[in-house]
Design a protein around this motif. Structure first.
Motif, PDB file in Angstrom:
ATOM      1  N   ASP A   1      -1.476 -59.468 128.261  1.00 50.94           N
ATOM      2  CA  ASP A   1      -1.432 -58.019 129.220  1.00 50.94           C
ATOM      3  C   ASP A   1      -0.873 -57.121 128.585  1.00 50.94           C
ATOM      4  OD1 ASP A   1      -2.351 -59.965 131.137  1.00 50.94           O
ATOM      5  OD2 ASP A   1      -1.348 -61.499 130.365  1.00 50.94           O
ATOM      6  N   LEU A   2       0.474 -56.899 127.735  1.00 53.32           N
ATOM      7  CA  LEU A   2       1.107 -56.190 127.424  1.00 53.32           C
ATOM      8  C   LEU A   2       0.674 -54.679 126.202  1.00 53.32           C
ATOM      9  CD1 LEU A   2       4.951 -56.407 127.768  1.00 53.32           C
ATOM     10  CD2 LEU A   2       2.941 -55.656 129.713  1.00 53.32           C
ATOM     11  N   LYS A   3       0.503 -55.722 125.093  1.00 56.44           N
ATOM     12  CA  LYS A   3      -0.233 -55.209 124.570  1.00 56.44           C
ATOM     13  C   LYS A   3      -1.620 -54.838 123.733  1.00 56.44           C
ATOM     14  CE  LYS A   3       3.676 -54.024 122.437  1.00 56.44           C
ATOM     15  NZ  LYS A   3       3.542 -52.467 122.321  1.00 56.44           N
TER      16      LYS A   3
ATOM     17  N   PHE B   1       5.779 -64.895 125.254  1.00 57.67           N
ATOM     18  CA  PHE B   1       4.852 -64.014 123.775  1.00 57.67           C
ATOM     19  C   PHE B   1       3.507 -63.855 123.976  1.00 57.67           C
ATOM     20  CE2 PHE B   1       2.319 -65.129 120.398  1.00 57.67           C
ATOM     21  CZ  PHE B   1       2.401 -64.013 119.896  1.00 57.67           C
ATOM     22  N   PHE B   2       2.501 -64.403 124.759  1.00 50.95           N
ATOM     23  CA  PHE B   2       1.433 -64.246 125.331  1.00 50.95           C
ATOM     24  C   PHE B   2       1.301 -63.226 126.583  1.00 50.95           C
ATOM     25  CE2 PHE B   2       0.579 -68.209 123.734  1.00 50.95           C
ATOM     26  CZ  PHE B   2      -0.360 -68.002 123.118  1.00 50.95           C
ATOM     27  N   TYR B   3       2.891 -63.162 127.279  1.00 46.29           N
ATOM     28  CA  TYR B   3       2.400 -61.482 127.558  1.00 46.29           C
ATOM     29  C   TYR B   3       2.479 -60.850 127.439  1.00 46.29           C
ATOM     30  CZ  TYR B   3       4.010 -58.493 132.009  1.00 46.29           C
ATOM     31  OH  TYR B   3       4.107 -57.517 132.801  1.00 46.29           O
ATOM     32  N   TRP B   4       3.932 -60.530 126.341  1.00 47.06           N
ATOM     33  CA  TRP B   4       3.774 -59.238 125.389  1.00 47.06           C
ATOM     34  C   TRP B   4       2.786 -59.321 125.211  1.00 47.06           C
ATOM     35  CZ3 TRP B   4       3.635 -59.109 119.731  1.00 47.06           C
ATOM     36  CH2 TRP B   4       3.866 -58.035 119.788  1.00 47.06           C
ATOM     37  N   LEU B   5       1.878 -60.304 124.535  1.00 49.27           N
ATOM     38  CA  LEU B   5       0.416 -60.011 123.436  1.00 49.27           C
ATOM     39  C   LEU B   5      -0.496 -59.681 123.916  1.00 49.27           C
ATOM     40  CD1 LEU B   5      -0.053 -60.274 120.221  1.00 49.27           C
ATOM     41  CD2 LEU B   5      -0.868 -62.118 120.520  1.00 49.27           C
TER      42      LEU B   5
ATOM     43  N   VAL C   1      -3.367 -62.913 135.810  1.00 54.07           N
ATOM     44  CA  VAL C   1      -2.621 -62.482 134.142  1.00 54.07           C
ATOM     45  C   VAL C   1      -3.185 -63.339 133.356  1.00 54.07           C
ATOM     46  CG1 VAL C   1       0.163 -62.997 133.368  1.00 54.07           C
ATOM     47  CG2 VAL C   1       0.138 -62.792 135.757  1.00 54.07           C
ATOM     48  N   HIS C   2      -3.749 -62.264 132.724  1.00 54.94           N
ATOM     49  CA  HIS C   2      -4.555 -62.833 131.446  1.00 54.94           C
ATOM     50  C   HIS C   2      -3.989 -63.979 130.628  1.00 54.94           C
ATOM     51  CE1 HIS C   2      -8.071 -61.039 133.222  1.00 54.94           C
ATOM     52  NE2 HIS C   2      -7.060 -59.659 132.866  1.00 54.94           N
ATOM     53  N   SER C   3      -2.514 -63.468 130.197  1.00 53.84           N
ATOM     54  CA  SER C   3      -1.900 -64.148 129.193  1.00 53.84           C
ATOM     55  C   SER C   3      -1.838 -65.709 129.765  1.00 53.84           C
ATOM     56  CB  SER C   3      -0.838 -63.755 129.057  1.00 53.84           C
ATOM     57  OG  SER C   3       0.342 -64.081 130.362  1.00 53.84           O
TER      58      SER C   3
END
Length: 321
Positions: free
Chosen positions: A314-316, A308-312, A3-5
């Motif tokens: 890993d997802l986006k 927020f970091f997961y969204w930015l 999980v890079h975030s």
């Protein structure tokens, strides 16, 4: 799956730790950026950084331990956890004594003692696996580092002209606090084998301890606390276990879809912040005193920042910055 975030969150937190660390040496820094005084009821930006790091330690534990369990036995993992914790605790004790050194009583200059200390750290805890040194040479280097640490402990003098003394534990130092919190939380996760019910129970116990300790109900445990493994009124253990719980929830609900992850973690973060403000009138918000409100509010903020970091990241996939 990495999980890079979590890596980005850790990196940003490390940068901010360096950023806020020297505020005390500067003038005209806005109050909201600094640590709040010990008896104040408030939260400065600097007060949120250390708990975020502890939270990230917990976030990483399930991924790191499960990865090791794929290759090693439980006994080997326990040994890894204990040796890593011991390294942090020992370094923490030496560094906190450095802060209390009394140069006039030393037989060698303080600066030389400090340089030799870092050399000893490097000799003992260097990652020799990435070198081409033989096992024999590695043992010699590590042994030399251990002997150097023992010599430095013998030479150390701290205190003042009225009270010269040798090395003392003091408050374990930042690294020591991290070491104790990591040790306990990692062993709990390993024993629980990642099961949500046991991880959640461990988290709730430390949160309850953090609260009850301020009420005086736990004074009979003074033989163990607050200066031994339940450092910081168990707030540090609660913060790391909060990270462990977040990781376990993240892994469970990620399999059920992105929306479920967001709903669960968003609810967790908001509930932690609400709880923090609910107990604030009793003890205030204070990093120095490690109050329940500080513990919970900072943990809630960390959950939301991780989300927020997961969204930015890993997802986006917005990681170029």
């Amino acid at each position: 799956m990495r999980v890079h975030s979590i890596d980005v969150f850790r990196a940003v937190t490390m940068v901010l730790m360096i950023f806020v660390n020297d505020f005390w040496t500067l003038e005209h820094i806005p109050q909201w950026l600094k640590h709040m005084p010990g008896q104040a009821d408030g939260l400065g930006f600097s007060d949120t950084i250390f708990p975020a790091f502890l939270f990230i330690v917990g976030l990483s534990i399930p991924f790191a331990i499960d990865h090791r369990l794929d290759k090693e036995s439980s006994v080997q993992v326990v040994i890894h956890i204990v040796t890593r914790s011991l390294a942090l605790i020992v370094m923490g004790v030496f560094l906190v004594n450095l802060e209390n050194i009394f140069p006039a009583a030393m037989t060698i200059p303080k600066q030389l003692w400090q340089v030799l200390l870092i050399v000893a750290f490097m000799l003992v805890w260097n990652n020799y696996e990435k070198t081409e040194l033989s096992q024999g040479k590695v043992k010699i280097l590590v042994g030399a580092g251990v002997l150097l640490l023992l010599l430095l402990a013998y030479l150390y003098k701290g205190g003042s002209a009225e009270d010269v003394h040798g090395m003392r534990r003091h408050w374990w130092g930042i690294l020591g606090l991290i070491g104790w919190a990591y040790l306990i939380s990692a062993l709990i996760y390993l024993a629980a084998r990642g099961k949500l019910i046991w991880v959640g129970l461990g988290f709730l116990i430390f949160m309850a301890y953090n609260y009850l300790d301020f009420t005086g109900i736990l004074d009979f445990l003074e033989i163990l606390h607050p200066d031994f493994w339940l450092t910081g009124h168990a707030s540090h253990q609660a913060l790391v276990m909060g990270g462990v719980l977040t990781s376990v929830l993240f892994r469970i609900y990620r399999e059920k879809g992105t929306s479920m992850v967001f709903q669960i973690l968003l609810m967790l973060g908001i509930l932690l912040i609400i709880y923090g403000f609910m107990v604030r009138p009793s003890f205030g918000i204070s990093k120095i005193r490690a109050t329940p409100a500080w513990t919970s509010i900072c943990m809630g903020i960390s959950v939301l920042v991780f989300l927020f970091f997961y969204w930015l990241i890993d997802l986006k996939k917005m990681d170029g910055w």
